[in-house]
Design an enzyme around this catalytic site. Sequence first.
Site, mmCIF file in Angstrom:
data_model
loop_
_atom_site.group_PDB
_atom_site.id
_atom_site.type_symbol
_atom_site.label_atom_id
_atom_site.label_comp_id
_atom_site.label_asym_id
_atom_site.label_seq_id
_atom_site.Cartn_x
_atom_site.Cartn_y
_atom_site.Cartn_z
ATOM 1 N N ASP A 112 0.793 -1.242 0.000
ATOM 2 C CA ASP A 112 0.000 0.000 0.000
ATOM 3 C C ASP A 112 0.821 1.286 0.000
ATOM 4 O O ASP A 112 0.256 2.380 -0.079
ATOM 5 C CB ASP A 112 -0.975 -0.008 1.190
ATOM 6 C CG ASP A 112 -0.273 -0.172 2.537
ATOM 7 O OD1 ASP A 112 0.903 0.230 2.681
ATOM 8 O OD2 ASP A 112 -0.912 -0.703 3.463
ATOM 9 N N HIS A 130 6.186 -8.470 -0.862
ATOM 10 C CA HIS A 130 5.146 -8.875 -1.811
ATOM 11 C C HIS A 130 4.933 -7.831 -2.905
ATOM 12 O O HIS A 130 3.857 -7.743 -3.494
ATOM 13 C CB HIS A 130 3.843 -9.169 -1.070
ATOM 14 C CG HIS A 130 3.997 -10.303 -0.101
ATOM 15 N ND1 HIS A 130 3.172 -10.507 0.975
ATOM 16 C CD2 HIS A 130 4.914 -11.306 -0.051
ATOM 17 C CE1 HIS A 130 3.573 -11.577 1.641
ATOM 18 N NE2 HIS A 130 4.623 -12.075 1.049
ATOM 19 N N CYS A 141 7.554 -7.477 -22.259
ATOM 20 C CA CYS A 141 8.657 -6.698 -22.854
ATOM 21 C C CYS A 141 9.459 -5.914 -21.812
ATOM 22 O O CYS A 141 10.432 -5.252 -22.157
ATOM 23 C CB CYS A 141 8.114 -5.744 -23.916
ATOM 24 S SG CYS A 141 7.201 -4.349 -23.238
ATOM 25 N N CYS A 162 -0.054 -3.169 -22.020
ATOM 26 C CA CYS A 162 1.228 -2.476 -22.154
ATOM 27 C C CYS A 162 1.187 -1.514 -23.343
ATOM 28 O O CYS A 162 0.710 -1.882 -24.425
ATOM 29 C CB CYS A 162 2.334 -3.520 -22.340
ATOM 30 S SG CYS A 162 3.939 -2.810 -22.698
ATOM 31 N N CYS A 165 3.915 -3.303 -26.053
ATOM 32 C CA CYS A 165 3.709 -4.589 -26.749
ATOM 33 C C CYS A 165 2.252 -5.067 -26.716
ATOM 34 O O CYS A 165 1.917 -6.068 -27.341
ATOM 35 C CB CYS A 165 4.638 -5.657 -26.163
ATOM 36 S SG CYS A 165 4.140 -6.188 -24.520
#
Length: 259
Positions: A112, A130, A141, A162, A165
């Site tokens: 967070d 994490h 990519c 993305c 890509c």
Amino acid sequence: MKYIDEEEFNEHIEKARRIISESNNVIIFTGAGISTESGIPDFRSPGGLWTVFDPDIYANYNVFLRDPSKYWELERYVTKMLKSARPNAAHIAIAEFEKTNKLRGIITQNIDMLHQRAGSGVKCKIYELHGSAIKSTCKSCGNVIDRERLLEKMEKEDIPRCDICGNVIKPDVVLFNEPLPPHVLEEAIEELDNCDCFIMIGSSLLVSPANFLPEIAKKNGAKLIFVNLEPTFFDYMADVTIYGKASVIVPKILEVNNS
Ligand code: NAD
């Protein structure tokens, strides 16, 4: 919440303060419980995220690869909470404590970014076991998309892709069945080599390998202080366990060192 009488509570606070004042290399380890009072529910408490979203469907990397729509439903829900969340008194006390030069590192399971927003991470490193929602790295990519750009894309695309890509993206937060970010756990464990005081705040200690960290610190000779609403399976290892709200307890135990 586990009931504890006032006298016992105050004794435990005093004991934790003593341990901290006699320590020079403190590590703070945080879980979702430190942020519940900032408006972000944890996973497992009543009303927690997993009571709304089944983690096997919504937070499972294998499901995400097959069908990212469920993950994105969860992500939109979490994004709303992150937008309105603010660091609470526990995050702020930790950031103040960092100024005393006793704090060697913050190891967090949280994604967070509330430690950073409270001002932590200037004199010591924050290890985000994490991952974090601050950026999204395209797995195809390697393109890195910052949070602001992701939020813009979320306005326009149901499942953001993305810019380079066209592959489906997600923030760099670790889902179940997804590997941890490279090196972060190893570096966090190295940080425990000289740790003489390990303070765990707001974790059920049910998620592995993060839940091995208190034991590693203990084996290295650190004193363990646990702050949590509920007991954990590892409480027997702690030198002192204080049951209650992080926003109340953390400023109290760190305050002696703020001078
Ligand atoms: P968890 O939900 O398993 O346990 C949270 C613990 O915090 C519980 O034991 C609960 O009793 C305690 N707690 C709740 N409110 C508290 C308060 N105000 N003060 C003190 N203790 C409080 O969470 P966890 O152990 O961190 O583990 C699991 C996973 O949760 C991690 O993978 C983490 O990435 C993820 N998570 C993170 C966030 C976040 O970034 N804020 C939110 C939800 C889940």
